[in-house]
Design a protein around this motif. Structure first.
Motif, mmCIF file in Angstrom:
data_model
loop_
_atom_site.group_PDB
_atom_site.id
_atom_site.type_symbol
_atom_site.label_atom_id
_atom_site.label_comp_id
_atom_site.label_asym_id
_atom_site.label_seq_id
_atom_site.Cartn_x
_atom_site.Cartn_y
_atom_site.Cartn_z
ATOM 1 N N VAL A 192 0.838 -1.198 0.000
ATOM 2 C CA VAL A 192 0.000 0.000 0.000
ATOM 3 C C VAL A 192 0.873 1.247 0.000
ATOM 4 C CG1 VAL A 192 -1.811 -1.211 1.254
ATOM 5 C CG2 VAL A 192 -0.165 0.174 2.521
ATOM 6 N N TYR B 185 -6.090 1.130 -0.021
ATOM 7 C CA TYR B 185 -6.808 -0.126 0.247
ATOM 8 C C TYR B 185 -7.337 -0.160 1.680
ATOM 9 C CZ TYR B 185 -4.294 -1.301 -4.020
ATOM 10 O OH TYR B 185 -3.779 -1.272 -5.290
ATOM 11 N N LYS C 102 -7.893 -2.999 8.692
ATOM 12 C CA LYS C 102 -8.744 -2.427 7.658
ATOM 13 C C LYS C 102 -9.770 -1.472 8.266
ATOM 14 C CE LYS C 102 -7.476 -4.750 3.845
ATOM 15 N NZ LYS C 102 -7.032 -4.088 2.589
#
Length: 389
Positions: free
Chosen positions: A271, A291, A308
């Motif tokens: 990333v 992401y 996340k």
């Protein structure tokens, strides 16, 4: 002991881990700044969040984020040029028409609100304003080019503001000019002030170190400079910022020494780093990545964890007094929806709350989070207070 307890409950740009110069800001305010601090708050957010109130208004938000003064008064600017002061119950205390789109404000020691114009990205005739806590303009200073970030305040009360010139203005508290430093190409970071009186600022190509007289100490070419706004300074003077490296087309986290030499570079495996860093009391750096990644990185350049978060991250994280990390995100696939996540120090999720609209950087208060959101389709906006249910 009583005096020490009171002092510990004042706003502190460093909170024991930062290396910022303590500016002449209102330390009795809840959160008087959005930049030039570690983003480690003295307050904790809500444990069981709910919407306490919403203030809707027919205006748009371009770049402004909220700051919070004494008695939880919230200040922010709008695209139509209004500076708002909103009380803790969501009612408007006052609003002032300054004529052009506004950046994020900062609150000085005496309660003065400094805010600069960006217009509709017009190139000329812009100003820095000093506004009293009652909503009266004390003075304005013509900076000509549009402001690029929120002003910052030094320990002697000097107000620094960057413009698209690119220029760095040093303006006295009475509104008179001290000096101007002209850089190369556009500035891509707000100035940050170190405790050794050095002013750091990033551009597309260079990182600059400038002394308090406006003289250049050094400049170094680091990738494309501070590609994301608002670097952080550690207690040993290390400068942390994210920047784009056009050689390998990656955005990375840089740690740079006081003399401009690179200490380390953090390049994630898959990333890119897309937000400015935040620095917690535990010495952990928090940054957002592509992401939908939130990463925790040690001061030794080690990756502690990654988790996340749903949506594109909006600016840097805020860190509560208990170590909980607050992250704002938005998603505009069907309609603009923002989320605020609370994440434990170990990277596990504590809670999330969703709100309609596209948010700017949030502000953290005592069991409260304040979020400014816009809806560009309807050209309306709202200020939302999140607290305990």
């Amino acid at each position: 002991m009583c005096e020490e307890k009171v002092n510990n409950f004042l706003f502190n740009q460093n909170e024991g881990i930062g290396g910022f110069q303590n500016g002449k800001i209102d330390v009795r305010a809840v959160q008087p700044v959005t930049v030039n601090w570690t983003r480690q708050s003295r307050f904790m957010g809500p444990n069981n969040p709910g919407i306490k109130w919403e203030l809707e208004f027919n205006d748009e938000i371009f770049c402004s984020s909220p700051v919070v003064g004494r008695e939880d008064t919230i200040y922010f600017g709008t695209a139509y040029g209004f500076l708002y002061a909103v009380q803790s119950d969501g009612s408007i205390k006052w609003k002032l028409n300054l004529g052009k789109s506004l950046e994020t404000p900062v609150i000085a020691e005496d309660g003065t609100i400094y805010i600069a114009t960006i217009g509709d990205f017009e190139s000329k005739n812009h100003n820095l304003y000093a506004v009293s806590s009652e909503g009266i303009v004390k003075w304005s200073f013509k900076i000509d080019d549009l402001a690029t970030f929120s002003p910052v305040i030094a320990k002697d009360g000097t107000v620094y503001v960057t413009t698209d010139g690119p220029k760095l203005f040093a303006i006295s508290p009475d509104g008179s000019l001290k000096w101007i430093y002209k850089g190369e190409r556009g500035y891509w970071s707000n100035p940050v002030l170190s405790n050794d009186n050095t002013i750091y600022i990033g551009s597309r190509n260079n990182l600059y170190a400038i002394d308090e007289r406006g003289k250049e100490k050094w400049k170094v070419s680091i990738a494309r400079g501070s590609d994301n706004a608002s670097p952080v300074i550690t207690d040993d003077g290390t400068l942390l910022f994210s920047a784009y490296d056009n050689q390998d087309d990656r955005s990375k986290l840089y740690a740079v020494n006081r003399d401009g030499t690179i200490r380390w570079i953090h390049t994630p495996d898959e990333v890119d780093i897309v937000t400015p860093p935040s620095l917690g009391k535990n010495g952990t750096i928090y940054v957002g990545g592509t992401y939908f990644e939130l990463m925790a990185i040690g001061l030794d350049n080690s990756l502690k964890w990654s988790t996340k978060v749903e949506g594109f991250q909006v600016g840097p994280s805020l860190i509560g007094a208990d170590g909980v990390i607050y992250v704002g995100t938005y998603n505009n696939v069907r309609r603009p929806v923002s989320k605020v996540f609370a994440i434990h120090e170990d990277g596990t999720k504590k809670w999330l709350i969703s709100i309609k609209g596209e948010m700017t950087w949030p502000a953290l208060g005592d069991k409260m989070i304040y979020v400014l959101l816009g809806d560009f389709k309807s050209k309306t906006s709202k200020l939302v207070a999140i607290g305990e249910k």
